[in-house]
Motif scaffolding. Structure first.
Motif, mmCIF file in Angstrom:
data_model
loop_
_atom_site.group_PDB
_atom_site.id
_atom_site.type_symbol
_atom_site.label_atom_id
_atom_site.label_comp_id
_atom_site.label_asym_id
_atom_site.label_seq_id
_atom_site.Cartn_x
_atom_site.Cartn_y
_atom_site.Cartn_z
ATOM 1 N N THR A 13 13.825 4.530 -10.944
ATOM 2 C CA THR A 13 13.346 4.575 -9.564
ATOM 3 C C THR A 13 14.482 4.969 -8.619
ATOM 4 N N ARG A 72 5.263 8.898 -9.894
ATOM 5 C CA ARG A 72 6.106 9.358 -8.798
ATOM 6 C C ARG A 72 5.885 10.839 -8.551
ATOM 7 N N TYR A 106 4.959 1.743 -8.630
ATOM 8 C CA TYR A 106 5.366 1.250 -9.938
ATOM 9 C C TYR A 106 4.901 -0.186 -10.151
ATOM 10 N N CYS A 165 8.415 2.768 -3.809
ATOM 11 C CA CYS A 165 9.790 3.261 -3.677
ATOM 12 C C CYS A 165 9.744 4.680 -3.116
ATOM 13 N N THR A 194 12.535 0.504 -0.648
ATOM 14 C CA THR A 194 11.887 -0.039 -1.842
ATOM 15 C C THR A 194 11.332 -1.406 -1.482
#
Length: 401
Positions: free
Chosen positions: A187, A221, A236, A252, A277
């Motif tokens: 991430t 993503r 996530y 994120c 995040t």
């Protein structure tokens, strides 16, 4: 609506519209001979993960083995911001049948000798950051690829199976600038925290990167990279290392602006970014950060700052308040030799700001074959008001085959 949720929604909306806005901006408005407008798309992949930036050309597959070995011997790599694997053309096989166009395997190793000078004693240790293999392949549509990475550096806090798989995902490129990734990947919590170890200038990450970022999670993503902007946004599971199925969700997002992107490097390379995040893993956590990078000819500098109201990174989960920053200076003596210096400060508990950990680092990199084969020497002086001061020397190598 909380500040974190509002910020996440704004970033999400901005990311959704940015591909359309910047695709329009990249149109060349000069009228060509055929009377049609042509679009010039700029691609700048910085290598935020461990995928080779240069796909194999079709004629490379048919070369004799001795010619491929000769190409490796004579290979010159002057780019530090991309990943190359020396034996890519040898270890990748072209497939005539089935959905896959090619399949191959890479091997990476990075490690070295650490000498620690503590208050009352001196000890040495072997440090292995990377010891892994990765299976990779491209589908025949030339837009979809996959990676399955297995690592073999044991971690005391995880079982063998929990630590075995790292980057394991499928990626589809919509065009040269935008892609979607589904699976387990690193991430983008912080600029350095979201970057591959294979591209790090120093042996160790900064303290904010070690604590807040440097973690892989299962999710989806979207990435984009244009001349004036790049972005990375994803959703996530907040679970890490496959210890829990879905303890919570995590958002994120990170955006970098490149004000000098259209100057062809005449005034250097400037990147200004920031991100957030935010998620939940038995408690809520939020990390915000900002980043500035500048490169001009042989010199460069990075600055990154981050603050956390709880975090869920490589160092584990914490509901506390923490923060820090670092700055790194670069000087490239030549295409092979690089000098570095870093100042790094971290506050583990912002309610007690008198307790700080500072690290002063100096480094030397010898790029024999770019990032694929390099030699590193680092010196770190650490000031810790609780544990005391210490010195450390790291001598290491990185080999990517």
């Amino acid at each position: 609506m909380s500040f974190s949720v509002k910020t996440a929604l704004i970033l999400f909306f901005f990311i959704l519209i940015s591909p359309c806005v910047f695709a329009i901006e990249e149109i060349n408005l000069e009228q060509p001979d055929d009377g049609k407008l042509k679009m010039e798309i700029y691609e700048e992949t910085e290598g935020y993960d461990d995928i080779s930036s240069n796909p194999i050309e079709e004629d490379e597959y048919n070369k004799p083995l001795k010619d491929k070995i000769s190409d490796i011997y004579h290979l010159e790599i002057s780019d530090y911001d991309h990943i190359e694997y020396l034996m890519d053309s040898i270890m990748t096989k072209k497939l005539e049948k089935g959905p896959l166009d090619n399949i191959g395997i890479w091997t990476g190793w990075r490690g070295g000798l650490g000498i620690n000078f503590l208050k009352h004693n001196t000890d040495t240790s072997m440090d292995y950051d990377i010891l892994e293999t990765r299976l990779h392949g491209d589908f025949k549509n030339k837009k979809t690829s996959f990676v399955i990475t297995t690592r073999y550096v044991p971690q005391n806090e995880f079982s063998f199976m929990q630590n075995l798989f790292s980057d394991t995902f499928i990626r589809h490129k919509f065009n040269k600038n935008n892609s979607i990734t589904i699976g387990n990947s690193r991430t983008h919590t912080g600029q350095e925290g979201g970057r591959s170890e294979l591209l790090l200038p120093l042996f160790s990450r900064s303290q904010i990167s070690r604590n807040f970022g440097n973690i892989r999670k299962l999710g989806v993503r979207i990435n984009g990279d244009y001349r004036l902007i790049d972005y990375d946004i994803g959703g996530y599971s907040s679970g890490t290392y496959f210890r829990e199925f879905f303890p919570g969700a995590e958002f994120c997002g990170w955006v970098n602006i490149k004000p000098l992107g259209k100057t062809d490097g005449r005034f250097g390379d400037l990147k200004i970014g920031g991100g957030l995040t935010s998620g939940r893993v038995h408690f809520n956590y939020t990390v915000v950060g900002g980043y500035v990078r500048y490169r001009y000819k042989k010199i460069g500098a990075d600055f990154e700052i981050a603050k956390a109201d709880g975090y869920n990174g490589r160092a584990g989960c914490s509901s506390g308040h923490a923060g820090g920053y670092y700055t790194t200076l670069y000087y490239n003596i030549s295409n092979r030799y690089q000098l570095l210096a870093r100042y790094d400060e971290f506050i583990p508990d912002c309610t007690n700001s008198s307790y700080r950990r500072r690290e002063y680092s100096a480094g030397f990199n010898y790029f024999i074959k770019g990032q694929a084969l390099k030699f590193m020497v680092n010196y770190i002086f650490r000031q810790d008001s609780a544990a005391g001061n210490s010195h450390r020397i790291l001598i290491g190598t990185q080999v990517l085959l």
